[in-house]
Design a protein around this motif. Structure first.
Motif, PDB file in Angstrom:
ATOM      1  N   SER A  17     -10.055  -0.384  15.991  1.00 37.35           N
ATOM      2  CA  SER A  17      -8.817  -0.909  16.583  1.00 37.35           C
ATOM      3  C   SER A  17      -8.286  -2.081  15.761  1.00 37.35           C
ATOM      4  O   SER A  17      -7.061  -2.219  15.593  1.00 37.35           O
ATOM      5  N   GLN A  18      -9.177  -2.920  15.242  1.00 35.24           N
ATOM      6  CA  GLN A  18      -8.746  -4.047  14.413  1.00 35.24           C
ATOM      7  C   GLN A  18      -8.098  -3.567  13.122  1.00 35.24           C
ATOM      8  O   GLN A  18      -7.048  -4.079  12.705  1.00 35.24           O
ATOM      9  N   GLN A  19      -8.704  -2.567  12.489  1.00 29.92           N
ATOM     10  CA  GLN A  19      -8.148  -2.026  11.249  1.00 29.92           C
ATOM     11  C   GLN A  19      -6.803  -1.357  11.498  1.00 29.92           C
ATOM     12  O   GLN A  19      -5.863  -1.520  10.723  1.00 29.92           O
ATOM     13  N   GLN A  20      -6.697  -0.578  12.587  1.00 25.92           N
ATOM     14  CA  GLN A  20      -5.443   0.105  12.899  1.00 25.92           C
ATOM     15  C   GLN A  20      -4.323  -0.898  13.183  1.00 25.92           C
ATOM     16  O   GLN A  20      -3.183  -0.719  12.745  1.00 25.92           O
ATOM     17  N   GLN A  21      -4.666  -1.971  13.895  1.00 28.01           N
ATOM     18  CA  GLN A  21      -3.677  -3.004  14.176  1.00 28.01           C
ATOM     19  C   GLN A  21      -3.179  -3.630  12.880  1.00 28.01           C
ATOM     20  O   GLN A  21      -1.988  -3.914  12.722  1.00 28.01           O
ATOM     21  N   LEU A  22      -4.083  -3.833  11.920  1.00 27.25           N
ATOM     22  CA  LEU A  22      -3.694  -4.415  10.645  1.00 27.25           C
ATOM     23  C   LEU A  22      -2.760  -3.473   9.875  1.00 27.25           C
ATOM     24  O   LEU A  22      -1.764  -3.926   9.290  1.00 27.25           O
ATOM     25  N   VAL A  23      -3.065  -2.174   9.889  1.00 29.56           N
ATOM     26  CA  VAL A  23      -2.182  -1.198   9.237  1.00 29.56           C
ATOM     27  C   VAL A  23      -0.782  -1.244   9.864  1.00 29.56           C
ATOM     28  O   VAL A  23       0.232  -1.260   9.164  1.00 29.56           O
ATOM     29  N   ASP A  24      -0.737  -1.289  11.188  1.00 30.50           N
ATOM     30  CA  ASP A  24       0.552  -1.333  11.885  1.00 30.50           C
ATOM     31  C   ASP A  24       1.339  -2.596  11.514  1.00 30.50           C
ATOM     32  O   ASP A  24       2.561  -2.543  11.291  1.00 30.50           O
ATOM     33  N   GLU A  25       0.641  -3.724  11.462  1.00 30.42           N
ATOM     34  CA  GLU A  25       1.305  -4.978  11.100  1.00 30.42           C
ATOM     35  C   GLU A  25       1.804  -4.942   9.659  1.00 30.42           C
ATOM     36  O   GLU A  25       2.863  -5.494   9.341  1.00 30.42           O
ATOM     37  N   ALA A  26       1.027  -4.311   8.788  1.00 31.54           N
ATOM     38  CA  ALA A  26       1.430  -4.209   7.383  1.00 31.54           C
ATOM     39  C   ALA A  26       2.684  -3.354   7.238  1.00 31.54           C
ATOM     40  O   ALA A  26       3.606  -3.700   6.485  1.00 31.54           O
ATOM     41  N   ILE A  27       2.750  -2.236   7.939  1.00 31.69           N
ATOM     42  CA  ILE A  27       3.933  -1.373   7.898  1.00 31.69           C
ATOM     43  C   ILE A  27       5.155  -2.139   8.396  1.00 31.69           C
ATOM     44  O   ILE A  27       6.249  -2.076   7.803  1.00 31.69           O
ATOM     45  N   HIS A  28       4.987  -2.872   9.489  1.00 30.98           N
ATOM     46  CA  HIS A  28       6.092  -3.670  10.034  1.00 30.98           C
ATOM     47  C   HIS A  28       6.543  -4.726   9.023  1.00 30.98           C
ATOM     48  O   HIS A  28       7.757  -4.930   8.823  1.00 30.98           O
ATOM     49  N   PHE A  29       5.594  -5.381   8.377  1.00 35.44           N
ATOM     50  CA  PHE A  29       5.894  -6.420   7.388  1.00 35.44           C
ATOM     51  C   PHE A  29       6.687  -5.839   6.217  1.00 35.44           C
ATOM     52  O   PHE A  29       7.678  -6.434   5.763  1.00 35.44           O
ATOM     53  N   ILE A  30       6.260  -4.682   5.747  1.00 34.89           N
ATOM     54  CA  ILE A  30       6.946  -4.032   4.619  1.00 34.89           C
ATOM     55  C   ILE A  30       8.394  -3.720   4.970  1.00 34.89           C
ATOM     56  O   ILE A  30       9.327  -4.045   4.219  1.00 34.89           O
ATOM     57  N   LYS A  31       8.594  -3.092   6.109  1.00 34.04           N
ATOM     58  CA  LYS A  31       9.948  -2.694   6.503  1.00 34.04           C
ATOM     59  C   LYS A  31      10.836  -3.910   6.777  1.00 34.04           C
ATOM     60  O   LYS A  31      12.044  -3.886   6.505  1.00 34.04           O
ATOM     61  N   LEU A  32      10.228  -4.971   7.295  1.00 36.78           N
ATOM     62  CA  LEU A  32      10.980  -6.176   7.619  1.00 36.78           C
ATOM     63  C   LEU A  32      11.492  -6.878   6.364  1.00 36.78           C
ATOM     64  O   LEU A  32      12.594  -7.445   6.352  1.00 36.78           O
ATOM     65  N   HIS A  33      10.711  -6.828   5.282  1.00 36.18           N
ATOM     66  CA  HIS A  33      11.041  -7.618   4.090  1.00 36.18           C
ATOM     67  C   HIS A  33      11.416  -6.772   2.865  1.00 36.18           C
ATOM     68  O   HIS A  33      11.589  -7.321   1.785  1.00 36.18           O
ATOM     69  N   LEU A  34      11.568  -5.480   3.052  1.00 34.82           N
ATOM     70  CA  LEU A  34      11.805  -4.586   1.913  1.00 34.82           C
ATOM     71  C   LEU A  34      13.069  -4.944   1.132  1.00 34.82           C
ATOM     72  O   LEU A  34      13.111  -4.785  -0.086  1.00 34.82           O
ATOM     73  N   HIS A  35      14.070  -5.451   1.822  1.00 37.40           N
ATOM     74  CA  HIS A  35      15.352  -5.726   1.160  1.00 37.40           C
ATOM     75  C   HIS A  35      15.654  -7.226   1.102  1.00 37.40           C
ATOM     76  O   HIS A  35      16.824  -7.625   0.926  1.00 37.40           O
ATOM     77  N   ASP A  36      14.616  -8.053   1.220  1.00 42.74           N
ATOM     78  CA  ASP A  36      14.810  -9.494   1.077  1.00 42.74           C
ATOM     79  C   ASP A  36      15.239  -9.829  -0.354  1.00 42.74           C
ATOM     80  O   ASP A  36      14.991  -9.061  -1.295  1.00 42.74           O
ATOM     81  N   THR A  37      15.834 -10.988  -0.504  1.00 41.49           N
ATOM     82  CA  THR A  37      16.277 -11.402  -1.838  1.00 41.49           C
ATOM     83  C   THR A  37      15.129 -11.912  -2.708  1.00 41.49           C
ATOM     84  O   THR A  37      15.276 -12.006  -3.930  1.00 41.49           O
ATOM     85  N   GLN A  38      14.008 -12.251  -2.086  1.00 41.38           N
ATOM     86  CA  GLN A  38      12.830 -12.664  -2.851  1.00 41.38           C
ATOM     87  C   GLN A  38      11.622 -11.865  -2.378  1.00 41.38           C
ATOM     88  O   GLN A  38      11.617 -11.325  -1.270  1.00 41.38           O
ATOM     89  N   PRO A  39      10.585 -11.757  -3.208  1.00 37.31           N
ATOM     90  CA  PRO A  39       9.417 -10.954  -2.839  1.00 37.31           C
ATOM     91  C   PRO A  39       8.686 -11.511  -1.605  1.00 37.31           C
ATOM     92  O   PRO A  39       8.746 -12.711  -1.320  1.00 37.31           O
ATOM     93  N   ALA A  40       8.023 -10.616  -0.915  1.00 38.60           N
ATOM     94  CA  ALA A  40       7.199 -10.982   0.239  1.00 38.60           C
ATOM     95  C   ALA A  40       5.785 -10.469   0.003  1.00 38.60           C
ATOM     96  O   ALA A  40       5.599  -9.397  -0.589  1.00 38.60           O
ATOM     97  N   VAL A  41       4.801 -11.230   0.480  1.00 35.74           N
ATOM     98  CA  VAL A  41       3.405 -10.886   0.229  1.00 35.74           C
ATOM     99  C   VAL A  41       2.602 -10.950   1.526  1.00 35.74           C
ATOM    100  O   VAL A  41       2.659 -11.955   2.248  1.00 35.74           O
ATOM    101  N   LEU A  42       1.857  -9.879   1.802  1.00 32.98           N
ATOM    102  CA  LEU A  42       0.899  -9.862   2.905  1.00 32.98           C
ATOM    103  C   LEU A  42      -0.495  -9.894   2.305  1.00 32.98           C
ATOM    104  O   LEU A  42      -0.850  -9.034   1.499  1.00 32.98           O
TER     105      LEU A  42
END
Length: 409
Positions: A17-42
Motif C-alpha cells: 500500500s505504501q509503494q502504490q501510494q507513492l506511485v499514485d503521488e508520482a503520477i499526480h506530480f508529473i501531470k501537475l508540473h508537466l507544463h511548468d516553465t521550470q523543471p520539477a523534481v520528485l
C-alpha cells in the motif's frame, strides 16, 4: 523465461500500500508540473531493499502506457528511464523486451542521453532515474561526460524528473553526493520528497538491520544478540574465509544465488587480467567484466569469483558471504570502526576531485564511501549474511560476540 532480477523488478509485480501510494503521488506530480516553465523534481528516498526500483519500474510502465492514450495528459510525451549502472540497465532492457508498452531504446545510461539530446538540441518530458546517487557529480572523460553534474545537465533538458536517492549507497568520488548537496542543487526547482521505509529484500529481524546500520552508518560495533538467530534469516560470523566460502557454496547448491563478495583492500587493477582476493586458505579472483546480458550473480560460474559493488549493487542474492577488507579496522576502544585510507585498492573509485580540497572533507568522504560499500554488500542477502573480517582485532571481537550470542540463543 524470466530470471530472478527481472521477476523482482517486473512492472507487473504487486505493490504494498505504501509503494502504490507513492506511485499514485508520482503520477499526480508529473501531470501537475508537466507544463511548468521550470523543471520539477520528485525525490524518492529509502534504504537498500525498500523497493524503490520496483516502484520506478511500475511508474514508468504507467507513464509509457498513458503516452499512447489520447485522453491522457501524458499523450505523445517523450520519456526515458535512466540508470548509471550497466548491469542493472541490462535487466531493465530485458524487462522492456518482454512488455509491449515498453521500448528498449527508452532505457538509457545518463551520459548517452545527455550527449544525444545536446547534439540534437532537444528536450524530453519525463525522466525516471534509478540509483540517482550514481549520477556523475563532476566531469568524467572516461564516460564521455563533459558537463559538471549529470543531474544538472538532465534538468536542463527535462520537464519532470523522478529520482531515487540513497546517500548511504554513494560509492565513488566522481559520484559523490550527500543529501545536503542534493538539496542545495535542487533549491531553485520545484521539488517534492517522499520516502519508503518498509524492508522487502531482507528477511532479517529489525535487530539485525539495526546492527548493520550501526556498523555502516554510525561505525559502531553493537552487541550481537541471541534474537539475531531465527528460522527466517541466517546470520553468521566466520573466523576463516575459506570455511565461509564453503558455506556459501553449500547454500548456492541448495538455494542458488549465493555469492562471496568483498570490499576494497585487495589487488584490483583494470588491466584485463585476473586479480585475487586472498585470506589464508581462501583464494578467488575478483568478478570479471560481464559481456553477457545475464546479470553477474545469475551466471553459475561466478560462484568461483568474488563479487563487488560494481556487480552487486541493486541486485538481490539469497545468501551473501562478505569479506570486510584491510581498510576497515577496530578502534582501540573496541567499539568504534576506523578506515585506513592507505589500504584502499580501488583507485578509480577514490580518485580525488579538484573541487574537494579540504583534508577533513576528503577524509570524511573517503570513510563514508568505504562504509557505504559495506552497507550495500551487507544488504544484498535475502535469506542470510555471513561475515569475515580481515582485521584481526575486528575479526576476533566479532567472532567472540557471535559465539557468545549463539550460545545464549
Amino acid at each position: 523465461m524470466q530470471n530472478q532480477a527481472t521477476e523482482i523488478l517486473s512492472p507487473e509485480k504487486s505493490l504494498s500500500s505504501q509503494q502504490q501510494q507513492l506511485v499514485d503521488e508520482a503520477i499526480h506530480f508529473i501531470k501537475l508540473h508537466l507544463h511548468d516553465t521550470q523543471p520539477a523534481v520528485l525525490v524518492i528516498s529509502g534504504d537498500a531493499g525498500t523497493g524503490k526500483s520496483v516502484v520506478l519500474s511500475q511508474l514508468f510502465r504507467i507513464i509509457q502506457h498513458e503516452r499512447t492514450q489520447s485522453d491522457s495528459k501524458l499523450f505523445n510525451t517523450t520519456n526515458y528511464f535512466l540508470v548509471n549502472h550497466p548491469e542493472l540497465l541490462k535487466v531493465y532492457r530485458e524487462i522492456a523486451g518482454q512488455n509491449t508498452e515498453l521500448r528498449k531504446k527508452d532505457f538509457q545510461r545518463p551520459t548517452t542521453l545527455i550527449n544525444q539530446l545536446s547534439k540534437a538540441q532537444a528536450k524530453f518530458d519525463v525522466g525516471v532515474i534509478d540509483e540517482a546517487h550514481l549520477l556523475l557529480s563532476q566531469p568524467d572523460h572516461y564516460n564521455n561526460f563533459y558537463g559538471h553534474n549529470q543531474l544538472l545537465s538532465l534538468l536542463k533538458v527535462a520537464h519532470v524528473l523522478i529520482i531515487v536517492f540513497d546517500e548511504h549507497q554513494v560509492l565513488r568520488f566522481k559520484t559523490y553526493w550527500s543529501k545536503a548537496q542534493l538539496q542545495q542543487l535542487l533549491r531553485p526547482f520545484t521539488q517534492k520528497w517522499l520516502s519508503l521505509d518498509e524492508q522487502f529484500r531482507m528477511q532479517a529481524s529489525s535487530s539485525v538491520l539495526n546492527w548493520i546500520n550501526d556498523f555502516t552508518q554510525k561505525r559502531i560495533l553493537s552487541p550481537i544478540k541471541p534474537n539475531f538467530f531465527d528460522h527466517n534469516y541466517d546470520f553468521q560470523i566466520f573466523d576463516d574465509a575459506e570455511q565461509m566460502r564453503q558455506a556459501i557454496v553449500s547454500r548456492n547448491n541448495q538455494a542458488g544465488l549465493s555469492r562471496v563478495v568483498a570490499t576494497t583492500g585487495y589487488p584490483s587493477v583494470l588491466d584485463g587480467g585476473q586479480h585475487y582476493v586472498r585470506e589464508g586458505q581462501f583464494k578467488l579472483p575478483w568478478d570479471q567484466y560481464n559481456y553477457t546480458t545475464t546479470p553477474w550473480a545469475e551466471k553459475p560460474e561466478t560462484i568461483n569469483e568474488v563479487g563487488s559493488i560494481y556487480t552487486c549493487q541493486g541486485f538481490d542474492l539469497n545468501y551473501v558471504g562478505l569479506i570486510i577488507g584491510p581498510p576497515v579496522k577496530l578502534a582501540g576502544d573496541h567499539i568504534h570502526l576506523e578506515v585506513d585510507a592507505s589500504l584502499i585498492t580501488d583507485p578509480e573509485a577514490f580518485k580525488r576531485r579538484h573541487d574537494m580540497t579540504d583534508p577533513r572533507l576528503i577524509e570524511q568522504a573517503t570513510t563514508d564511501l568505504v562504509m557505504n560499500a559495506i552497507n550495500v554488500l551487507m544488504k544484498r542477502g535475502v535469506k542470510g549474511l555471513y561475515i569475515f573480517a580481515h582485521d584481526q582485532n575486528l575479526r576476533d571481537q566479532l567472532y567472540r560476540a557471535y559465539l557468545n550470542a549463539k550460545t545464549q540463543s
